[in-house]
Enzyme design. Structure first.
Site, PDB file in Angstrom:
ATOM      1  N   ARG A 119      22.118 -29.202 -26.395  1.00  0.00           N
ATOM      2  CA  ARG A 119      23.135 -28.209 -25.962  1.00  0.00           C
ATOM      3  C   ARG A 119      24.161 -28.246 -27.069  1.00  0.00           C
ATOM      4  O   ARG A 119      24.829 -29.252 -27.281  1.00  0.00           O
ATOM      5  CB  ARG A 119      23.736 -28.616 -24.615  1.00  0.00           C
ATOM      6  CG  ARG A 119      25.002 -27.848 -24.207  1.00  0.00           C
ATOM      7  CD  ARG A 119      24.736 -26.367 -23.993  1.00  0.00           C
ATOM      8  NE  ARG A 119      25.892 -25.678 -23.396  1.00  0.00           N
ATOM      9  CZ  ARG A 119      26.854 -25.073 -24.094  1.00  0.00           C
ATOM     10  NH1 ARG A 119      26.830 -25.070 -25.418  1.00  0.00           N
ATOM     11  NH2 ARG A 119      27.847 -24.470 -23.462  1.00  0.00           N
ATOM     12  N   HIS A 122      30.121 -27.834 -28.811  1.00  0.00           N
ATOM     13  CA  HIS A 122      30.960 -26.789 -28.230  1.00  0.00           C
ATOM     14  C   HIS A 122      32.166 -27.408 -27.533  1.00  0.00           C
ATOM     15  O   HIS A 122      32.261 -28.628 -27.397  1.00  0.00           O
ATOM     16  CB  HIS A 122      30.150 -25.966 -27.226  1.00  0.00           C
ATOM     17  CG  HIS A 122      29.822 -26.719 -25.964  1.00  0.00           C
ATOM     18  ND1 HIS A 122      28.823 -27.662 -25.898  1.00  0.00           N
ATOM     19  CD2 HIS A 122      30.365 -26.690 -24.714  1.00  0.00           C
ATOM     20  CE1 HIS A 122      28.769 -28.173 -24.672  1.00  0.00           C
ATOM     21  NE2 HIS A 122      29.698 -27.611 -23.931  1.00  0.00           N
ATOM     22  N   HIS A 124      35.292 -26.108 -24.268  1.00  0.00           N
ATOM     23  CA  HIS A 124      35.704 -25.070 -23.305  1.00  0.00           C
ATOM     24  C   HIS A 124      37.040 -25.466 -22.701  1.00  0.00           C
ATOM     25  O   HIS A 124      37.466 -26.622 -22.814  1.00  0.00           O
ATOM     26  CB  HIS A 124      34.654 -24.856 -22.212  1.00  0.00           C
ATOM     27  CG  HIS A 124      33.857 -26.081 -21.863  1.00  0.00           C
ATOM     28  ND1 HIS A 124      34.369 -27.099 -21.114  1.00  0.00           N
ATOM     29  CD2 HIS A 124      32.591 -26.452 -22.215  1.00  0.00           C
ATOM     30  CE1 HIS A 124      33.443 -28.050 -20.988  1.00  0.00           C
ATOM     31  NE2 HIS A 124      32.363 -27.702 -21.646  1.00  0.00           N
ATOM     32  N   GLU A 128      34.807 -30.965 -17.918  1.00  0.00           N
ATOM     33  CA  GLU A 128      33.384 -31.009 -17.542  1.00  0.00           C
ATOM     34  C   GLU A 128      33.037 -32.368 -16.966  1.00  0.00           C
ATOM     35  O   GLU A 128      33.198 -33.389 -17.618  1.00  0.00           O
ATOM     36  CB  GLU A 128      32.533 -30.737 -18.787  1.00  0.00           C
ATOM     37  CG  GLU A 128      31.029 -30.976 -18.607  1.00  0.00           C
ATOM     38  CD  GLU A 128      30.249 -30.640 -19.884  1.00  0.00           C
ATOM     39  OE1 GLU A 128      30.588 -29.643 -20.549  1.00  0.00           O
ATOM     40  OE2 GLU A 128      29.319 -31.388 -20.222  1.00  0.00           O
ATOM     41  N   HIS A 167      32.241 -31.537 -27.702  1.00  0.00           N
ATOM     42  CA  HIS A 167      31.177 -32.475 -27.328  1.00  0.00           C
ATOM     43  C   HIS A 167      29.792 -31.890 -27.565  1.00  0.00           C
ATOM     44  O   HIS A 167      29.655 -30.691 -27.847  1.00  0.00           O
ATOM     45  CB  HIS A 167      31.342 -32.898 -25.864  1.00  0.00           C
ATOM     46  CG  HIS A 167      31.419 -31.753 -24.902  1.00  0.00           C
ATOM     47  ND1 HIS A 167      32.590 -31.060 -24.671  1.00  0.00           N
ATOM     48  CD2 HIS A 167      30.481 -31.163 -24.117  1.00  0.00           C
ATOM     49  CE1 HIS A 167      32.372 -30.114 -23.771  1.00  0.00           C
ATOM     50  NE2 HIS A 167      31.086 -30.146 -23.428  1.00  0.00           N
ATOM     51  N   GLU A 193      29.271 -20.627 -18.159  1.00  0.00           N
ATOM     52  CA  GLU A 193      28.489 -21.343 -19.164  1.00  0.00           C
ATOM     53  C   GLU A 193      28.235 -20.458 -20.395  1.00  0.00           C
ATOM     54  O   GLU A 193      27.985 -20.959 -21.485  1.00  0.00           O
ATOM     55  CB  GLU A 193      27.175 -21.809 -18.522  1.00  0.00           C
ATOM     56  CG  GLU A 193      26.202 -22.515 -19.414  1.00  0.00           C
ATOM     57  CD  GLU A 193      26.714 -23.810 -20.012  1.00  0.00           C
ATOM     58  OE1 GLU A 193      27.693 -24.379 -19.504  1.00  0.00           O
ATOM     59  OE2 GLU A 193      26.125 -24.255 -21.019  1.00  0.00           O
ATOM     60  N   HIS A 303      35.238 -34.869   9.627  1.00  0.00           N
ATOM     61  CA  HIS A 303      36.344 -35.248   8.740  1.00  0.00           C
ATOM     62  C   HIS A 303      36.868 -33.998   8.029  1.00  0.00           C
ATOM     63  O   HIS A 303      36.292 -32.916   8.142  1.00  0.00           O
ATOM     64  CB  HIS A 303      35.868 -36.277   7.700  1.00  0.00           C
ATOM     65  CG  HIS A 303      34.915 -35.709   6.690  1.00  0.00           C
ATOM     66  ND1 HIS A 303      33.587 -35.494   6.958  1.00  0.00           N
ATOM     67  CD2 HIS A 303      35.100 -35.270   5.412  1.00  0.00           C
ATOM     68  CE1 HIS A 303      32.998 -34.964   5.906  1.00  0.00           C
ATOM     69  NE2 HIS A 303      33.886 -34.810   4.941  1.00  0.00           N
ATOM     70  N   HIS A 305      39.404 -33.057   4.159  1.00  0.00           N
ATOM     71  CA  HIS A 305      39.994 -33.618   2.936  1.00  0.00           C
ATOM     72  C   HIS A 305      41.403 -33.066   2.765  1.00  0.00           C
ATOM     73  O   HIS A 305      41.595 -31.848   2.790  1.00  0.00           O
ATOM     74  CB  HIS A 305      39.111 -33.289   1.724  1.00  0.00           C
ATOM     75  CG  HIS A 305      37.704 -33.774   1.901  1.00  0.00           C
ATOM     76  ND1 HIS A 305      37.327 -35.059   1.621  1.00  0.00           N
ATOM     77  CD2 HIS A 305      36.622 -33.159   2.428  1.00  0.00           C
ATOM     78  CE1 HIS A 305      36.052 -35.207   1.933  1.00  0.00           C
ATOM     79  NE2 HIS A 305      35.588 -34.077   2.423  1.00  0.00           N
ATOM     80  N   GLU A 310      36.045 -28.787  -1.369  1.00  0.00           N
ATOM     81  CA  GLU A 310      34.900 -29.657  -1.651  1.00  0.00           C
ATOM     82  C   GLU A 310      33.733 -28.803  -2.159  1.00  0.00           C
ATOM     83  O   GLU A 310      33.368 -27.807  -1.526  1.00  0.00           O
ATOM     84  CB  GLU A 310      34.487 -30.397  -0.368  1.00  0.00           C
ATOM     85  CG  GLU A 310      33.194 -31.189  -0.499  1.00  0.00           C
ATOM     86  CD  GLU A 310      32.887 -32.013   0.764  1.00  0.00           C
ATOM     87  OE1 GLU A 310      33.809 -32.237   1.575  1.00  0.00           O
ATOM     88  OE2 GLU A 310      31.726 -32.417   0.920  1.00  0.00           O
ATOM     89  N   HIS A 349      34.711 -30.581   8.967  1.00  0.00           N
ATOM     90  CA  HIS A 349      33.264 -30.419   8.815  1.00  0.00           C
ATOM     91  C   HIS A 349      32.526 -31.724   9.070  1.00  0.00           C
ATOM     92  O   HIS A 349      33.122 -32.801   9.092  1.00  0.00           O
ATOM     93  CB  HIS A 349      32.907 -29.874   7.429  1.00  0.00           C
ATOM     94  CG  HIS A 349      33.462 -30.681   6.277  1.00  0.00           C
ATOM     95  ND1 HIS A 349      34.796 -30.668   5.945  1.00  0.00           N
ATOM     96  CD2 HIS A 349      32.878 -31.524   5.391  1.00  0.00           C
ATOM     97  CE1 HIS A 349      35.000 -31.453   4.898  1.00  0.00           C
ATOM     98  NE2 HIS A 349      33.861 -31.995   4.548  1.00  0.00           N
TER      99      HIS A 349
HETATM  100 MN    MN Z   1      30.347 -28.528 -22.123  1.00  0.00          MN
HETATM  101 MN    MN Z   2      33.668 -33.616   3.139  1.00  0.00          MN
END
Ligand code: MN
Ligand code: MN
Length: 411
Positions: A119, A122, A124, A128, A167, A193, A303, A305, A310, A349
């Site tokens: 890859r 590059h 961004h 990541e 990277h 991407e 639960h 968050h 998520e 959830h």
């Molecule tokens: Mn990347």
């Molecule tokens: Mn969760």
């Protein structure tokens, strides 16, 4: 009831089900709910076009439980429905806000690189985060102070590159696996991407005399610059890792890789959880993650968050999640390996293992820290007469609720 009248009721309730076996019924579900007594049944069979294979993947979308209610956004995307970008020796597909409009906070990419395939170098805007699904890769990076990073990452390893940090990733041949496949998660749902800053793309769009002046080389040195971006391409055979440790101003102090599977999990009677955030992986300041394993019948407990949305990725098995969105809204989704799930900030959830194998999935959050609120723990630690007044539970039953958090409960 005679056999004839039983058949008549079933025919009235859903003709497609009459002659079919249990297995065929599950393969061709009908949008109906309730007992076989037609009086208590809601829904009806489908007369028009249908896609039985697709419906079988999502039985609770076709016939939602009675507790589902209201209008909730779509919270599921399968990478099988993502466009595949095919390149020499690899591919990439993505699940972003364009595929799953609710996913504003994070986006994901699934990528395959055969051994030696790169890859391309590059960077961004987005940070990541990555989870190696299978195989091995060599990753490299250089930071703003000329410090360097190189490592070989294998199954269950993570990496994290801060936004703007350049990277590279290259597939390795190891343990009989031809390269690797991994999941990338970015801390912005609008990530693409196809919009990263590629080395070859920049070189191709800079005047040659400027390149010559910049690098202190003759213009003729740039005669072989690729006219088109390389993106994913077969590269040179990598040597030992030690040879790719470039030195520079030293190693990047907060290492960009982490062995998630080497962490001792939190084990419960229903499964296990590994939590990786910046407390154990200091480089990963914008993504926190959990790797959850739920045994058949088990439940990732009710639960929510307190710190953000998520983004889920299902690695193996089958699961079912109902998301509660306040205002009496709730919607249930079925997930399988390769699917993405999403839970908007603070929505309650659970995830149940509905298959007969271990359900394994990743939870990611745009946050330096992992955090969840357990419904059971909340009830156990709130004055019990108050809990009784809300739930009607007996005092003894409330006393039995565990004040210690159990992220996964058994079936
Ligand atoms: Mn990347
Ligand atoms: Mn969760």
């Amino acid at each position: 009831m005679t056999e004839i009248s039983r058949r008549a009721i079933m025919a009235a309730a859903g003709g497609a089900m009459v002659a079919s076996s249990a297995a065929a019924q599950s393969a061709a579900p009908v949008p109906q709910r309730g007992s076989k007594d037609a009086d208590n049944r809601v829904g009806a069979d489908i007369l028009g076009p249908r896609n039985p294979a697709r419906a079988a993947e999502e039985p609770f979308t076709l016939a939602p439980p009675a507790t589902d209610h209201g209008t909730m956004p779509n919270l599921k995307w399968s990478f099988s429905d993502s466009h595949m970008r095919l390149e020499e020796g690899g591919w990439a597909r993505q699940t972003t806000i364009r595929e799953l409009p609710v996913s504003k906070a994070m986006a994901g990419v699934n990528m395959r690189l055969k051994a030696g395939v790169v890859r391309e170098m590059h960077w961004h805007k987005e940070a990541e985060w990555a989870y190696m699904i299978k195989g091995k890769a060599r990753i490299t990076a250089v930071d703003q102070d000329g410090r360097t990073f190189a490592d070989d990452v294998g199954e269950g390893d993570l990496w994290y590159f801060p936004g703007g940090t350049p990277h590279s990733i290259q597939g390795l041949a190891a343990d009989g696996v031809d390269g690797c496949e991994f999941l990338l998660v970015f801390d912005d749902g609008a990530f693409s991407e196809d919009s990263t800053f590629l080395l070859t793309d920049w070189l191709a769009h800079t005047p040659t005399d400027i390149l010559a002046k910049n690098f202190g080389l003759p213009e003729s040195a740039f005669a072989k610059i690729p006219r088109k971006e390389l993106y994913i391409f077969p590269g040179p055979t990598p040597g030992p890792l030690s040879a790719d440790k470039m030195g520079g101003a030293g190693e990047i102090p907060k290492k960009f890789s982490h062995r998630m599977l080497a962490q001792e999990p939190i084990r419960t009677r229903g499964g296990s959880v590994r939590i990786t955030d910046s407390t154990v992986f200091p480089a990963s300041v914008t993504i926190a993650a959990a790797l959850v394993e739920v045994e058949p019948g088990g439940l990732r407990e009710l639960h929510w968050h307190p710190n953000g949305d998520e983004w889920q990725y299902y690695l193996s098995g089958q699961g079912r999640m109902t998301v509660f969105g306040s205002e009496s809204k709730a919607r249930t989704f079925d997930y399988q390996a390769g699917d993405v799930g999403y839970v908007p900030f603070a929505m309650g959830h659970y995830i149940e293992n509905t298959g007969d194998t271990t359900l394994t999935f990743l939870e990611m959050f745009k946050s330096p820290r992992y955090a969840d609120i357990s419904l059971t723990q909340w009830l156990a630690l709130t004055p019990h007469p108050l809990v009784r007044a809300h739930t009607g539970l007996d005092p003894k039953q409330i006393d039995a609720l565990s004040a210690a958090k159990a992220p996964v409960v058994p079936g």
